[in-house]
Design a protein around this motif. Structure first.
Motif, PDB file in Angstrom:
ATOM      1  N   ASP A 137     -11.830  -7.134   3.516  1.00 61.50           N
ATOM      2  CA  ASP A 137     -12.546  -6.113   2.456  1.00 61.50           C
ATOM      3  C   ASP A 137     -13.230  -5.126   3.602  1.00 61.50           C
ATOM      4  O   ASP A 137     -13.708  -3.951   2.981  1.00 61.50           O
ATOM      5  N   ARG A 140     -10.626  -1.978   3.112  1.00 61.63           N
ATOM      6  CA  ARG A 140      -9.823  -2.268   2.001  1.00 61.63           C
ATOM      7  C   ARG A 140     -10.038  -1.172   0.860  1.00 61.63           C
ATOM      8  O   ARG A 140     -11.009  -1.549  -0.112  1.00 61.63           O
ATOM      9  N   SER A 218      -5.353  -2.274  -0.957  1.00 64.43           N
ATOM     10  CA  SER A 218      -6.346  -2.222  -1.907  1.00 64.43           C
ATOM     11  C   SER A 218      -5.913  -2.747  -3.394  1.00 64.43           C
ATOM     12  O   SER A 218      -4.630  -2.917  -3.728  1.00 64.43           O
TER      13      SER A 218
END
Length: 228
Positions: A137, A140, A218
DNA sequence: CTCTCGATCAGCT
DNA sequence: GCTGATCGAGAGA
């Protein structure tokens, strides 16, 4: 090949993309950017998701649709520079400018995998918050990627291409703090495309590109206009 | 000048 | 899944 100055990470066999790479329409450059490595100082990101924005007058979703303004001026400059903009009152997003000076086209950097400087990136992503961020993440999403790479207002216009070969003092390393290395692009079979995220017009234009199955792509859904 | 809403994200249900 | 945060660009009066 060295990615940065002394002490910076090295990406074996990787060479900076030259300005000519970006001297094409955004929709043509976008899929070719997947798998490349964007370097800014100590943090490097392998690009896994991008979105293309077309030329003024032809792409209603582009910031350049209605012509040049102070905000989007960099998009009308030479290719291979960053266009960083502020949105939602709190986020920055970064594009790489495409096509020659005078034409406004670019590629939004939507997501990537942090491949070096993860500790620096994590510190930026968790600054001032009691929260943990998983490795996948770190970059992301376009605003997260901008935080991880420390792209803000002051980086609007930053050159991410090396000087022309004739001007280059040597073939080693990036000339400045930022650049895009050729990396290890996926085969055409691993690239997927679809409608752009967060775009309310031109939904039929499949100018979002990503690496199939990559966990750093994403997760966000297409934008729905908010009510008041 | 006023008003709307966005190339989003984190936190909560 | 839903919503608040937070502000400036750009459109319209």
């Amino acid at each position: 090949m060295r990615a940065g100055g002394p002490g910076e990470p090295v990406f074996a066999g990787s060479v900076p993309l030259r300005r000519e790479f970006f001297d094409r329409p955004g929709p043509e450059v976008a899929p070719d950017l997947l798998g490349r490595v964007l370097v800014h100082g100590p943090v490097s990101v392998r690009i896994t998701e991008v979105e293309a924005y077309g030329v003024p007058g032809e792409d209603p979703a582009s910031h350049t649709y209605r012509g040049r303004t102070p905000r989007n001026a960099v998009m009308f400059g030479p290719p291979g520079h960053l266009y960083v903009y502020f949105t939602y009152g709190m986020h920055f997003c970064a594009n790489i400018v495409c096509l020659p000076e005078g034409v406004g086209s670019g590629v939004l950097l939507r997501a990537g995998e942090v491949v070096s400087g993860a500790e620096v990136a994590r510190a930026r992503r968790t600054a001032g918050a009691s929260r943990t961020v998983a490795a996948r993440d770190l970059a992301r999403g376009p605003a997260r990627l901008a935080v991880a790479l420390d792209f803000t207002r002051e980086h609007d216009g930053l050159d991410v291409c090396p000087p022309a070969p004739a001007d280059a003092p040597s073939t080693a390393g990036l000339p400045g703090p930022a650049g895009v290395l050729d990396g290890d692009p996926p085969g055409a079979g691993a690239i997927r495309s679809g409608p752009r995220t967060g775009v309310s017009s031109a939904r039929e234009t499949p100018w979002r590109f990503w690496i199939d199955g990559d966990p750093t792509v994403s997760p966000y859904r297409p934008h729905v206009p908010r009510r008041r």
